[in-house]
Design an enzyme around this catalytic site. Sequence first.
Site, PDB file in Angstrom:
ATOM      1  N   GLU A  38      42.732  -8.861  -0.712  1.00  0.00           N
ATOM      2  CA  GLU A  38      42.682  -7.926  -1.843  1.00  0.00           C
ATOM      3  C   GLU A  38      43.340  -6.580  -1.553  1.00  0.00           C
ATOM      4  O   GLU A  38      42.936  -5.543  -2.083  1.00  0.00           O
ATOM      5  CB  GLU A  38      41.238  -7.745  -2.319  1.00  0.00           C
ATOM      6  CG  GLU A  38      40.663  -9.026  -2.910  1.00  0.00           C
ATOM      7  CD  GLU A  38      39.209  -8.912  -3.333  1.00  0.00           C
ATOM      8  OE1 GLU A  38      38.616  -7.830  -3.157  1.00  0.00           O
ATOM      9  OE2 GLU A  38      38.668  -9.907  -3.854  1.00  0.00           O
TER      10      GLU A  38
ATOM     11  N   GLU B 118      39.387 -16.987  -4.575  1.00  0.00           N
ATOM     12  CA  GLU B 118      38.028 -16.443  -4.450  1.00  0.00           C
ATOM     13  C   GLU B 118      37.451 -16.290  -5.848  1.00  0.00           C
ATOM     14  O   GLU B 118      38.070 -15.707  -6.732  1.00  0.00           O
ATOM     15  CB  GLU B 118      37.994 -15.096  -3.730  1.00  0.00           C
ATOM     16  CG  GLU B 118      36.563 -14.565  -3.577  1.00  0.00           C
ATOM     17  CD  GLU B 118      36.471 -13.240  -2.850  1.00  0.00           C
ATOM     18  OE1 GLU B 118      37.112 -13.120  -1.792  1.00  0.00           O
ATOM     19  OE2 GLU B 118      35.778 -12.333  -3.343  1.00  0.00           O
TER      20      GLU B 118
END
Length: 801
Positions: free
Chosen positions: A192, A276
């Site tokens: 991320e 995810e």
Amino acid sequence: MFSTVSRPRRSWRAVMSATAASVLAAAAVLTASASPAQAATAITINGGSGGRAFDGVGAVSGGGGNSRLLIDYPEPQRSDLLDYLFKPGYGAAMQLLKAEIGGDTNSTSGAEPSHEHTRGSVNCNRGYEWWLMEQARMRNPNIALVGLAWGAPGWIGNGNFWSTDSINYLVGWLDCAASHGLTINYLGGWNEKGYNTTWYKNLRSTLNSRGYGNVKIVASDDFGWGAADESLRDPAFANAVQVFGSHYVCGYRSAQTSCPSSANAVSTGKQLWASENGSDDYNAGAPALARGINRGYLDGKMTGYINWPAIAAITPNIPWATTGVAVAQQPWSGAYSIGKSTWVMAHTTQFTAPGWRYLDASSGYLGGNRNNGSYVSLKSTNNSDYSTVIETQDAGSAQQLDFTVTGGLSTGTVRVWATNLRSNNSADHFVRGADITPNGGRFSLTVQPGYVYSITTTTGQGKGTAVSPAQGNLKLPYADTFDSYATGREAKYLMDQQGSFEIAGCGAGRAGQCVRQMSDQAPIYWTSGQAEPYTLLGDLTWRNYTVTSDVLLEKPGYVQLIGRGNTYNHQGPQNLNGYYFRVTDGGAWSIRSNNTSGNWRTLASGNTAALGTGRWHNLSLKLNGSTLTAAVDGTTVGTVSDSTWVAGQIGYGTGQGVTAQFDNLSITPGDGSSSPTGELRSASANRCLDVNGASQADGAVVQIWDCNGGTNQQWTVGTNNQLTVYGNKCLDVPGTASGSRARIMTCNGGSNQQWRLNADGTVVGVGSGLCLDVNGAGTANGTAVQIWTCNGGSNQQWVRG
């Protein structure tokens, strides 16, 4: 609820006589009343239909620390949990396991240790991820393993992750995996944090030159599909990456009703993953998981689905304490809980395998309407067997599905499994029904709202039978000399929240093993909070106790003992509710309080003889009611009164970059240290469950209020599941509907006065199955307390004091 019929339609008795075993499994379901079916939906399962190769469904261990306590579970519970996660034909049967590449820094629910704290000093036995991957592959040799970094030690690139240092660091991690006999299938970049195309190209060339050409690269494990867009502009980047993975493609913590990728992502022809998803409660998140696994492929051609995380093996004060597919918060008692999400995952993983092919023309939305539910069909590599997974989370009534099997697929016996996600009864989860014998390749199935179904020609499915033992507190006194552990491992129950506290040989001439804080510089952080190293241990019910430990500073700075440590904000892990006894190498000491907003208060301070460096000393912090007493080498240096924190864990801490050692931990009980009578404190509001106006009248409502030690805040946990106050009044609800206001009534033994205090901090009504809840997640004095559908919120978590 489900019923099965073939074409031409057979009688109910004919269906029930399919097999004796399936009759018993399905009888209770088939005889229950059903909603009237809508018009039949025709579905053709065509083996000639084109589709992408399936990569698997699984979960993340890490991001971070969420698997920490699993390794500390006793047998047989530890093996039972591992079986529920990974064993084929038993539970979630995960096909993908993404493991964090530890970086000595908090990555959501804790910090995981690096294999290389300092440049060139590699230890391939640190932490528990190697062990977990070994256990997963022992149970399922075909499970695919994925590595991904959240943070990293600060020496890498002098703080720049997108550097040659990090590439060599990741290759070193692959070397460590190989030393454990583990082949890693996929490797990511930086979780991320965007992407750097040059870095990915260099990573690919380095992997190829170092013998890891078969390791597939995943980019970019971030939100959106920007990396896929970039690959269409940069052929070299496209050649470097084999999988494009995006996070929360259905929306963050959403119902997962719509899960698109992008036209560019699909046009790359690469494997696409929902790399995810989740972050949801292990039970309440199950309907979203059921939608997302199917709809990720239907809407975006995503062939891999990874839930965050695999398991919540952390104590209930740690952020995200009930996320995953199971909860395991009490290694000392062995207690655990398997969630509905386990069985949702099983509906895909137990009926498919990586390498199977989706059948695009045999997948879609029931009746062409998203609200009716979705279905995906996949065929085996043998081109004969198939499975179809159906979810009806939003349907309003029963639906009849008329199937036709063609294209070379088996027209033999069809087996049916179902899970009622609207039921909290585990007997309604992953139930095998009556087999169906198609007639000329045709059969029918009636599906009910709120279910997941799997129909298959395969065998080998099963539901695990292991049962959790009863919960129990970690008893005091507790002590650990740390001499029984191997170097590089973590001490039992010690959960790092920042930095890395691991076993090392003791310094300064002391024999045996000690705990050493290993991180000697600020890390490359993942969270926004710049926390200093600390680690926690113990039971949240610990109230009055003395924590004592030997300490040794290896360099100038300070060490800390933590008392009554409780919750923290995962984006600001330095903001922990609790008390700290801090001592510097120069002898300056202080007793401090902190909270989740980072409001540090110095309660007392002074100076004592210098600790220096390279010398052993003894520190202690005594917490007795509101009296806090600190001592150095047996001499009291300060006493102060503060009643902010009433119960919680102990911990070790250091200043940033300060390496230090700890030995001979001892926690001894004081008065009422783990009494069944005490406060119930809201984890979200930090206020106590309180009887309004200190009334003792039947019907007096309960609320949250500043903890003040009053008798109207003292709750006793009885052996009969009652929570009593004033000795004779029970916590009571007048109904079983969400929103029913909690009150007190004279105890009568009714199920509306019985409560289960769970390891995840929830207090669940036996009669209602709902959680004790602070209305609207409020935090103000006087906010009502009610029962509500359990959803994993911190306003449904309570800490005993």
